[in-house]
Design an enzyme around this catalytic site. Structure first.
Site, mmCIF file in Angstrom:
data_model
loop_
_atom_site.group_PDB
_atom_site.id
_atom_site.type_symbol
_atom_site.label_atom_id
_atom_site.label_comp_id
_atom_site.label_asym_id
_atom_site.label_seq_id
_atom_site.Cartn_x
_atom_site.Cartn_y
_atom_site.Cartn_z
ATOM 1 N N CYS A 116 18.946 14.120 -1.794
ATOM 2 C CA CYS A 116 18.818 12.560 -1.711
ATOM 3 C C CYS A 116 19.675 11.990 -3.354
ATOM 4 O O CYS A 116 20.036 11.457 -3.816
ATOM 5 C CB CYS A 116 17.368 11.716 -1.241
ATOM 6 N N HIS A 256 16.322 6.210 -6.859
ATOM 7 C CA HIS A 256 16.268 6.360 -5.466
ATOM 8 C C HIS A 256 14.888 6.008 -4.075
ATOM 9 O O HIS A 256 13.908 5.807 -4.521
ATOM 10 C CB HIS A 256 16.215 7.817 -5.159
ATOM 11 N N ASN A 286 14.801 4.750 3.564
ATOM 12 C CA ASN A 286 15.920 5.765 2.794
ATOM 13 C C ASN A 286 17.124 5.815 2.848
ATOM 14 O O ASN A 286 17.106 6.830 4.508
ATOM 15 C CB ASN A 286 15.130 6.724 3.083
HETATM 16 O O1 UT7 Z 1 14.635 11.271 -0.086
HETATM 17 C C1 UT7 Z 1 13.852 12.204 -0.195
HETATM 18 C C2 UT7 Z 1 12.937 12.868 -0.633
HETATM 19 N N1 UT7 Z 1 11.957 12.294 -0.108
HETATM 20 C C3 UT7 Z 1 10.598 11.702 0.220
HETATM 21 O O2 UT7 Z 1 10.713 11.264 -1.100
HETATM 22 C C4 UT7 Z 1 9.555 11.100 0.592
HETATM 23 C C5 UT7 Z 1 8.561 11.794 0.235
HETATM 24 N N2 UT7 Z 1 7.298 11.762 0.932
HETATM 25 C C6 UT7 Z 1 6.396 10.656 0.909
HETATM 26 O O3 UT7 Z 1 7.221 9.396 0.999
HETATM 27 C C7 UT7 Z 1 5.149 10.238 2.021
HETATM 28 O O4 UT7 Z 1 4.405 11.867 2.161
HETATM 29 C C8 UT7 Z 1 5.272 10.173 3.896
HETATM 30 C C9 UT7 Z 1 5.890 8.655 4.179
HETATM 31 C C10 UT7 Z 1 5.792 10.688 4.407
HETATM 32 C C11 UT7 Z 1 4.046 10.441 4.570
HETATM 33 O O5 UT7 Z 1 3.018 9.480 3.771
HETATM 34 P P1 UT7 Z 1 1.542 10.211 3.581
HETATM 35 O O6 UT7 Z 1 1.230 9.527 2.570
HETATM 36 O O7 UT7 Z 1 2.220 11.163 2.325
HETATM 37 O O8 UT7 Z 1 1.344 10.568 4.608
HETATM 38 P P2 UT7 Z 1 0.510 12.346 5.178
HETATM 39 O O9 UT7 Z 1 1.846 13.058 5.038
HETATM 40 O O10 UT7 Z 1 -0.519 12.463 4.215
HETATM 41 O O11 UT7 Z 1 -0.191 11.786 6.542
HETATM 42 C C12 UT7 Z 1 -1.528 11.188 5.989
HETATM 43 C C13 UT7 Z 1 -2.633 10.824 7.286
HETATM 44 C C14 UT7 Z 1 -1.664 11.607 8.649
HETATM 45 O O12 UT7 Z 1 -2.933 11.679 9.571
HETATM 46 P P3 UT7 Z 1 -4.393 12.740 9.556
HETATM 47 O O13 UT7 Z 1 -4.008 14.313 9.091
HETATM 48 O O14 UT7 Z 1 -5.014 11.956 7.942
HETATM 49 O O15 UT7 Z 1 -5.161 12.152 10.305
HETATM 50 C C15 UT7 Z 1 -0.988 11.708 9.382
HETATM 51 O O16 UT7 Z 1 -1.066 12.012 10.582
HETATM 52 O O17 UT7 Z 1 -1.038 9.684 8.181
HETATM 53 C C16 UT7 Z 1 -1.155 10.212 9.268
HETATM 54 N N3 UT7 Z 1 0.733 9.520 9.458
HETATM 55 C C17 UT7 Z 1 1.245 8.348 10.180
HETATM 56 N N4 UT7 Z 1 0.145 7.594 10.600
HETATM 57 C C18 UT7 Z 1 0.737 6.078 11.194
HETATM 58 C C19 UT7 Z 1 1.691 10.662 9.298
HETATM 59 N N5 UT7 Z 1 3.250 9.429 9.653
HETATM 60 C C20 UT7 Z 1 2.823 8.649 10.505
HETATM 61 C C21 UT7 Z 1 3.029 7.089 10.772
HETATM 62 N N6 UT7 Z 1 2.287 6.083 11.488
HETATM 63 N N7 UT7 Z 1 3.975 6.811 11.017
#
Ligand code: UT7
Length: 331
Positions: A116, A256, A286
């Site tokens: 990115c 970004h 993104n």
């Molecule tokens: O541009 C390149 C660099 N990339 C980034 O900077 C991205 C960085 N990461 C992020 O933006 C975030 O980590 C995400 C948006 C990808 C995910 O958000 P998060 O708050 O970190 O969620 P998580 O991965 O910790 O997941 C929390 C919960 C999980 O459920 P449990 O295990 O707590 O039951 C996931 O399974 O949210 C669940 N989950 C979702 N729920 C509904 C993950 N994706 C989704 C979804 N809808 N799309």
């Protein structure tokens, strides 16, 4: 001798017509519009539809608009650098394809892959060719067709990314406008958290790799998020301190667009109010290499000559960095 700086003298962008909304994604993967918007800030993203269309098909209209806005011909271009992680082909470079499609027969160029941070790296690189005095017109493009490497059954990635392209023209300046400073960083040990497992020389494409969905983006979101929050904020503060800029001296942060929460943390660390932060993640998601030029394109009319601008990125690699520039024109 008067110092030559590389000034951005025009900006343009292109996003495909097709809109993939959060509501539509609710029908594709187990998610909700509310979750996506609250956790990322994204409402919708654009997708490039159509057989045989690739990243260059978004970069070309962006570059053509750029030339039109500046009133110059493709023949005037010395060089095109393309930041991308989704090139048309592994080789030849997308830059070569763009040069051919627009008739830039006097130009040369190459692609640059920095996750990115590709556009930021490309902007810092392109500016060097201007600063030497050897080149007069360098185009820096950021474009990605993220939908080409997206698993639309994986809710942790497919909700984030979108397609788009943006381009800037760099020209020499002797009034002290343009790129003033850059801080560029990499930590390859972070590669395991965000990558494409197959398709490269380590794991060439095979039936097995296709079946295992290894040609799609893999992301372990949490570690990427945690590192992004720290690094993007730190590097933005570092470039301010290095250049003795206080928050009131900064007109715009161009961050970004990966996650609104990362952007907010960066702005907070820099002491900037929301009105000084460029934001379009809600409508494009993104777009990887395209986020920065698409922001500049969206906010072009609001920037004034002499404005102090900080561009800041974080992405796969890990790669991150910041650029301090003085905006060079009123539009
Ligand atoms: O541009 C390149 C660099 N990339 C980034 O900077 C991205 C960085 N990461 C992020 O933006 C975030 O980590 C995400 C948006 C990808 C995910 O958000 P998060 O708050 O970190 O969620 P998580 O991965 O910790 O997941 C929390 C919960 C999980 O459920 P449990 O295990 O707590 O039951 C996931 O399974 O949210 C669940 N989950 C979702 N729920 C509904 C993950 N994706 C989704 C979804 N809808 N799309």
């Amino acid at each position: 001798m008067t110092k030559i700086t590389a000034a951005i003298t025009a900006v343009a962008g292109y996003v495909p017509e097709f809109i993939l909304s959060n509501t539509e994604l609710e029908k594709m993967v187990p998610t909700t519009s509310q979750w996506i918007e609250e956790r990322t800030g994204i409402k919708e993203r654009r997708i490039l539809k159509g057989e045989g269309l690739g990243t260059s098909d978004m970069c070309v209209p962006a570059v053509e608009l750029l030339l039109k806005k500046r009133g110059i011909s493709a023949l005037d271009i010395d060089m095109i650098i393309v930041g991308t992680v989704t090139p048309d082909f592994v080789f030849p470079a997308t830059s070569n394809v763009i040069c051919d499609k627009i008739g830039a027969v006097n130009a040369w160029g190459f692609d640059l892959a920095g996750g990115c941070s590709s556009f930021l790296y490309a902007l810092a690189t392109g500016s060097q060719f201007i600063e030497t005095g050897k080149y007069k017109k360098v185009i820096v493009v950021g474009g990605d067709k993220m939908s080409s490497i997206m698993d639309y059954t994986d809710r942790s990635t497919c909700i984030i990314f979108g397609d788009g392209a943006g381009a800037v023209l760099l020209e020499p300046d002797t009034e002290g406008l343009g790129l003033i400073d850059s801080i560029l960083k990499v930590d390859g040990s972070g590669r395991k958290y965000l990558h494409q497992k197959a398709g490269g020389s380590v794991k060439p494409p095979s039936h097995e790799s296709i079946d295992a969905k290894e040609h799609y983006v893999f992301q372990d979101g949490q570690p990427v998020f945690k590192r992004a929050v720290v690094c993007m904020a730190e590097v933005s503060a570092e470039i301010m301190e290095k250049n003795k800029l206080k928050s009131e001296d900064v007109a715009w942060l161009v961050p970004h667009q990966a996650n609104k929460r990362i952007i907010d943390a960066t702005a907070h660390r820099m002491g900037l109010p929301q009105e000084k932060v460029m934001l379009n993640i809600q409508k494009y998601g993104n777009t990887t290499s395209a986020t920065i030029p698409l922001c500049l394109w969206d906010y072009e009319k609001q920037m004034k000559k002499g404005d102090n601008i900080i561009i800041s990125t974080f992405g796969a690699g890990f790669t991150w960095g910041a650029i301090y520039l003085k905006w060079a024109y009123n539009s």
